[in-house]
Motif scaffolding. Sequence first.
Motif, PDB file in Angstrom:
ATOM      1  N   THR A   1       6.978  -2.106   4.492  1.00 17.08           N
ATOM      2  CA  THR A   1       8.177  -1.664   3.782  1.00 17.08           C
ATOM      3  C   THR A   1       8.148  -2.108   2.326  1.00 17.08           C
ATOM      4  O   THR A   1       8.419  -1.321   1.417  1.00 17.08           O
ATOM      5  N   ARG A   2       7.824  -3.377   2.073  1.00 11.73           N
ATOM      6  CA  ARG A   2       7.775  -3.884   0.694  1.00 11.73           C
ATOM      7  C   ARG A   2       6.715  -3.172  -0.129  1.00 11.73           C
ATOM      8  O   ARG A   2       6.938  -2.850  -1.299  1.00 11.73           O
TER       9      ARG A   2
ATOM     10  N   GLU B   1       8.079   0.225  -0.948  1.00 17.42           N
ATOM     11  CA  GLU B   1       9.125   0.100  -1.975  1.00 17.42           C
ATOM     12  C   GLU B   1       8.503  -0.143  -3.350  1.00 17.42           C
ATOM     13  O   GLU B   1       8.951   0.417  -4.343  1.00 17.42           O
TER      14      GLU B   1
ATOM     15  N   SER C   1       6.900   3.120  -4.597  1.00 19.11           N
ATOM     16  CA  SER C   1       7.887   4.152  -4.967  1.00 19.11           C
ATOM     17  C   SER C   1       8.746   3.733  -6.160  1.00 19.11           C
ATOM     18  O   SER C   1       9.515   4.535  -6.662  1.00 19.11           O
TER      19      SER C   1
ATOM     20  N   THR D   1      11.091   1.453  -5.928  1.00 17.59           N
ATOM     21  CA  THR D   1      12.365   0.959  -5.430  1.00 17.59           C
ATOM     22  C   THR D   1      12.527  -0.522  -5.753  1.00 17.59           C
ATOM     23  O   THR D   1      13.641  -0.989  -6.006  1.00 17.59           O
TER      24      THR D   1
ATOM     25  N   TYR E   1       8.684  -7.955  -5.793  1.00 23.68           N
ATOM     26  CA  TYR E   1       7.680  -8.061  -4.731  1.00 23.68           C
ATOM     27  C   TYR E   1       7.086  -9.468  -4.727  1.00 23.68           C
ATOM     28  O   TYR E   1       6.944 -10.093  -3.675  1.00 23.68           O
TER      29      TYR E   1
ATOM     30  N   ARG F   1      15.812 -10.148  -4.288  1.00 24.10           N
ATOM     31  CA  ARG F   1      15.982  -8.974  -5.146  1.00 24.10           C
ATOM     32  C   ARG F   1      16.901  -9.288  -6.303  1.00 24.10           C
ATOM     33  O   ARG F   1      17.853 -10.048  -6.161  1.00 24.10           O
TER      34      ARG F   1
END
Length: 108
Positions: free
Chosen positions: A66-67, A70, A73, A75, A81, A105
């Motif tokens: 998922t990371r 993200e 993309s 995100t 990260y 985040r």
Amino acid sequence: MWYDFEHRRSFKLAETTLDASIAPIESKTIELRGNACTTWGDSIAPATVLWVNVPLFNDLMKEWLTRKQELASGTITKSEYLEWLLQWPASADMAGKREPKRPWRKEK
């Protein structure tokens, strides 16, 4: 994960899907079919797959996938990260099963 951060695109992560029409079996051998491969110049070779039957490790791999998605993309940023990596496992959400114990985040 650190190697991948320093050498981007070294690890390829993917989720598999289950075929509900096939009953699960306990087997000492695992057969995977697909077209995962590695390329180096003009050379193409079958990919090596790591299989671990540990739910906690599986959750880590799902979250890492998922990371990476993200990050690719846009995100999340590269610094977000990195913060996720630095704070792990406190930053882990266990593949969406809980809230992280430590925020990683940036505020929007």
